[in-house]
Design a protein around this motif. Structure first.
Motif, PDB file in Angstrom:
ATOM      1  N   ALA A  67     -24.164 -19.681 -22.505  1.00 23.32           N
ATOM      2  CA  ALA A  67     -25.231 -20.536 -21.975  1.00 23.32           C
ATOM      3  C   ALA A  67     -25.392 -21.784 -22.841  1.00 23.32           C
ATOM      4  O   ALA A  67     -25.523 -22.901 -22.333  1.00 23.32           O
ATOM      5  CB  ALA A  67     -26.538 -19.766 -21.900  1.00 23.32           C
ATOM      6  N   ALA A  68     -25.372 -21.594 -24.160  1.00 23.55           N
ATOM      7  CA  ALA A  68     -25.511 -22.738 -25.072  1.00 23.55           C
ATOM      8  C   ALA A  68     -24.337 -23.693 -24.934  1.00 23.55           C
ATOM      9  O   ALA A  68     -24.511 -24.923 -24.905  1.00 23.55           O
ATOM     10  CB  ALA A  68     -25.619 -22.239 -26.516  1.00 23.55           C
ATOM     11  N   ALA A  71     -24.511 -25.608 -21.570  1.00 23.46           N
ATOM     12  CA  ALA A  71     -25.497 -26.689 -21.567  1.00 23.46           C
ATOM     13  C   ALA A  71     -24.928 -27.961 -22.191  1.00 23.46           C
ATOM     14  O   ALA A  71     -25.294 -29.075 -21.816  1.00 23.46           O
ATOM     15  CB  ALA A  71     -26.750 -26.248 -22.314  1.00 23.46           C
ATOM     16  N   ALA A  75     -22.903 -31.158 -19.215  1.00 21.08           N
ATOM     17  CA  ALA A  75     -23.642 -32.419 -19.221  1.00 21.08           C
ATOM     18  C   ALA A  75     -22.803 -33.570 -19.760  1.00 21.08           C
ATOM     19  O   ALA A  75     -23.254 -34.718 -19.767  1.00 21.08           O
ATOM     20  CB  ALA A  75     -24.911 -32.270 -20.060  1.00 21.08           C
ATOM     21  N   ASP A 154     -28.725 -27.429 -13.084  1.00 23.87           N
ATOM     22  CA  ASP A 154     -27.538 -26.794 -13.653  1.00 23.87           C
ATOM     23  C   ASP A 154     -26.468 -26.630 -12.574  1.00 23.87           C
ATOM     24  O   ASP A 154     -25.278 -26.877 -12.815  1.00 23.87           O
ATOM     25  CB  ASP A 154     -27.901 -25.441 -14.252  1.00 23.87           C
ATOM     26  CG  ASP A 154     -26.775 -24.846 -15.088  1.00 23.87           C
ATOM     27  OD1 ASP A 154     -25.895 -25.608 -15.521  1.00 23.87           O
ATOM     28  OD2 ASP A 154     -26.782 -23.620 -15.318  1.00 23.87           O
ATOM     29  N   ARG A 157     -24.832 -29.986 -11.843  1.00 19.42           N
ATOM     30  CA  ARG A 157     -23.915 -30.383 -12.927  1.00 19.42           C
ATOM     31  C   ARG A 157     -22.592 -29.639 -12.809  1.00 19.42           C
ATOM     32  O   ARG A 157     -21.514 -30.213 -12.968  1.00 19.42           O
ATOM     33  CB  ARG A 157     -24.552 -30.095 -14.298  1.00 19.42           C
ATOM     34  CG  ARG A 157     -25.529 -31.144 -14.776  1.00 19.42           C
ATOM     35  CD  ARG A 157     -25.772 -31.036 -16.269  1.00 19.42           C
ATOM     36  NE  ARG A 157     -26.327 -29.739 -16.640  1.00 19.42           N
ATOM     37  CZ  ARG A 157     -27.632 -29.465 -16.662  1.00 19.42           C
ATOM     38  NH1 ARG A 157     -28.503 -30.390 -16.308  1.00 19.42           N
ATOM     39  NH2 ARG A 157     -28.059 -28.278 -17.034  1.00 19.42           N
TER      40      ARG A 157
END
Length: 204
Positions: A67-68, A71, A75, A154, A157
């Motif tokens: 998840a980190a 992110a 992006a 999300d 993206r």
């Protein structure tokens, strides 16, 4: 061996199609599972990812915090390219091993390589058939938000980071429409299997 490349955008329904092909007798190799395997603790790929993206993408158990990392890379296309430069070669090497092993086990095997980013990579492939799974974009967004619990930002993206439907269609020999019911999709897969089984037999 008869080799099928199976691809489709996020939430298009590739898992449904690959599961049905496995039920019919195909050997399925899942690129997502291989991608997890190559970043297990202690692997060169995980070490390289930590070096590029920092300790924040490694959790308390020394595993990749997906998840980190997501992110960060979804992006920023440049950083996604860096990540792909680390993971894709490792996945390709492991893929070659698994395909060779399947062929050694059964020279007549029908092998399905389930790979999300087939259209995004410029690497030459040796597939006998490329199958693309499609679903309407609005339906894919609904699945990701309602079923997977992702935020709409999300989702958008991730969609932007992948090839378009037109780009995937351009490499397809067969397109399976998964906008309808599960039964309708399975019927398309069953029809595909009958064709593939005949073509595979003709290779030998």
């Amino acid at each position: 061996m008869y080799l099928i490349g199976l691809t489709g955008g996020i939430a298009s329904g590739k898992s449904l199609v690959s599961a049905r092909l496995a039920e019919r007798g195909a050997v399925v190799i899942d690129a997502d599972l291989l991608a997890r395997e190559v970043v297990e603790p202690g692997t060169p790929a995980l070490e390289a990812i930590a070096g590029q993206f920092g300790a924040s993408v490694i959790d308390g158990e020394g595993r990749l915090d997906r998840a980190a990392l997501g992110a960060i890379v979804f992006a920023d296309p440049a950083r996604l390219e860096i990540l792909n430069g680390i993971t894709h070669p490792a996945v390709r090497a492991l893929t070659r091993e698994r395909i060779s092993a399947a062929e050694a086990d059964d020279p007549n095997a029908i092998v399905v390589y389930d790979v999300p980013l087939l259209a995004e990579t410029s690497v030459a492939h040796g597939y006998d058939l490329v199958v693309v799974v499609e679903a309407a974009v609005a339906e894919r967004i609904r699945r990701m938000v309602e079923i997977r619990g992702m935020s709409r930002d999300d989702v958008e993206r991730r969609l932007r980071s992948q090839a378009s439907d037109d780009e995937r269609r351009a490499i397809a020999h067969v397109v399976i429409d998964n906008t309808g019911t599960i039964e309708q999709t399975r019927a398309q897969v069953d029809a595909l299997w009958e064709t593939v089984a005949g073509s595979a037999a003709g290779k030998h």
